[in-house]
Design a protein around this motif. Sequence first.
Motif, PDB file in Angstrom:
ATOM      1  N   GLU A   1       0.832  -1.208   0.000  1.00 46.08           N
ATOM      2  CA  GLU A   1       0.000   0.000   0.000  1.00 46.08           C
ATOM      3  C   GLU A   1       0.862   1.252   0.000  1.00 46.08           C
ATOM      4  OE1 GLU A   1      -2.533  -0.412   3.369  1.00 46.08           O
ATOM      5  OE2 GLU A   1      -4.013  -1.681   2.319  1.00 46.08           O
ATOM      6  N   ARG A   2       1.967   1.211   0.744  1.00 47.65           N
ATOM      7  CA  ARG A   2       2.876   2.361   0.766  1.00 47.65           C
ATOM      8  C   ARG A   2       3.495   2.573  -0.618  1.00 47.65           C
ATOM      9  NH1 ARG A   2       3.534   7.249   2.043  1.00 47.65           N
ATOM     10  NH2 ARG A   2       5.643   7.868   2.694  1.00 47.65           N
ATOM     11  N   ARG A   3       3.801   1.425  -1.303  1.00 42.76           N
ATOM     12  CA  ARG A   3       4.363   1.522  -2.663  1.00 42.76           C
ATOM     13  C   ARG A   3       3.381   2.223  -3.600  1.00 42.76           C
ATOM     14  NH1 ARG A   3       3.342  -0.868  -7.237  1.00 42.76           N
ATOM     15  NH2 ARG A   3       1.841  -2.300  -6.252  1.00 42.76           N
ATOM     16  N   ILE A   4       2.107   1.847  -3.485  1.00 39.82           N
ATOM     17  CA  ILE A   4       1.086   2.440  -4.354  1.00 39.82           C
ATOM     18  C   ILE A   4       0.958   3.934  -4.089  1.00 39.82           C
ATOM     19  CG2 ILE A   4      -1.393   2.429  -4.865  1.00 39.82           C
ATOM     20  CD1 ILE A   4      -1.359  -0.602  -4.294  1.00 39.82           C
ATOM     21  N   GLU A   5       0.975   4.314  -2.794  1.00 34.37           N
ATOM     22  CA  GLU A   5       0.851   5.738  -2.438  1.00 34.37           C
ATOM     23  C   GLU A   5       2.008   6.547  -3.001  1.00 34.37           C
ATOM     24  OE1 GLU A   5       0.640   5.860   1.770  1.00 34.37           O
ATOM     25  OE2 GLU A   5      -1.349   4.929   1.886  1.00 34.37           O
ATOM     26  N   VAL A   6       3.224   5.995  -2.864  1.00 38.08           N
ATOM     27  CA  VAL A   6       4.411   6.720  -3.329  1.00 38.08           C
ATOM     28  C   VAL A   6       4.387   6.849  -4.850  1.00 38.08           C
ATOM     29  CG1 VAL A   6       6.923   6.611  -3.509  1.00 38.08           C
ATOM     30  CG2 VAL A   6       5.810   6.087  -1.330  1.00 38.08           C
ATOM     31  N   LYS A   7       4.021   5.746  -5.533  1.00 35.66           N
ATOM     32  CA  LYS A   7       3.997   5.774  -7.002  1.00 35.66           C
ATOM     33  C   LYS A   7       2.954   6.777  -7.499  1.00 35.66           C
ATOM     34  CE  LYS A   7       3.382   2.887 -11.086  1.00 35.66           C
ATOM     35  NZ  LYS A   7       3.109   1.525 -11.583  1.00 35.66           N
TER      36      LYS A   7
END
Length: 305
Positions: free
Chosen positions: A62-68
């Motif tokens: 989820e953090r990866r998606i937010e950053v991307k």
Amino acid sequence: MNDLSFDIIQKPGIIHMNVEPLKAQLREKMEEYASKVFAEEDKKDAKDDLAFLRSIKKAVNERRIEVKKEYMKPCDLFEKEVAELIYLIDGPIGLINGQVKEFEEKRIREKNAEIQKIYDELVEDELQDYIPLECIYGTKWGNAGTTLKSIRREIESVVVKTSAEINAIKAINSDKKEAALNIYMATRNLPAAMKCIADYEKQKAEILIKQEAEQAERAERERQKEIERIRKEERERIRSEEKIRFDAEKLAIEALKTVDENAAAPLSTKESQKVIYTVVATPDELQEIEMAFTSLGVYFERKDV
């Protein structure tokens, strides 16, 4: 328009992350689970550990998606602005392209009209069913670089070839000639048309041979039947002649056996027998024989044969 400048200032995006410390922490933590072995009674602990690990994975993803998503915001905005620019340019492109397309379509129509004239000039009416224009229309005839002169040569070549092949079919003496011409008209395939005739003639020859064999067989049966009829007639004739001869002999014998009963009665007794002698003798000898019969008191009748 050549002075139009598409200025873009692009700075490479940088994302900082404490990746190494996190890797170290995860490796250490995951080693605890790598060596764990659960028994049936530890099922609840196994499920709790599984749920914990999945929650960590979910949080990382989820953090990866937010950053991307945050990282891609400038790119998304850039693509939207560029799409607006392309839309502005597509307007006149469509307008001009439509006009160019009309020019090209007009050129092709005019060229096709010239091609039709050449076709009508070179292809006689009786050949048009065999070589319709749409069937021989070359893939490059509509191109601007293809000259009418070269198209004329191609049509002439097709006409010469087709005429020669039609004449070759017509020259064959066969009941299947029209069917072969129809096949050629549909396919413009000379071997296929010739095969139609060849197959028919082969079948016809086979039928003829069979008919001749059957006719010869019938003739032989008739001949044997006639021979048998003649033989039967001959046998009947022989039997008839034999019967006639037998009857004649029988009549002759009966005639020989008859005597004048009244004349023979005075010289006959109960023991008297009637017999026939065939005598070969001279007249004098016959006279002596008859005198002997008379002297013996034997009744006789002479029947010369």
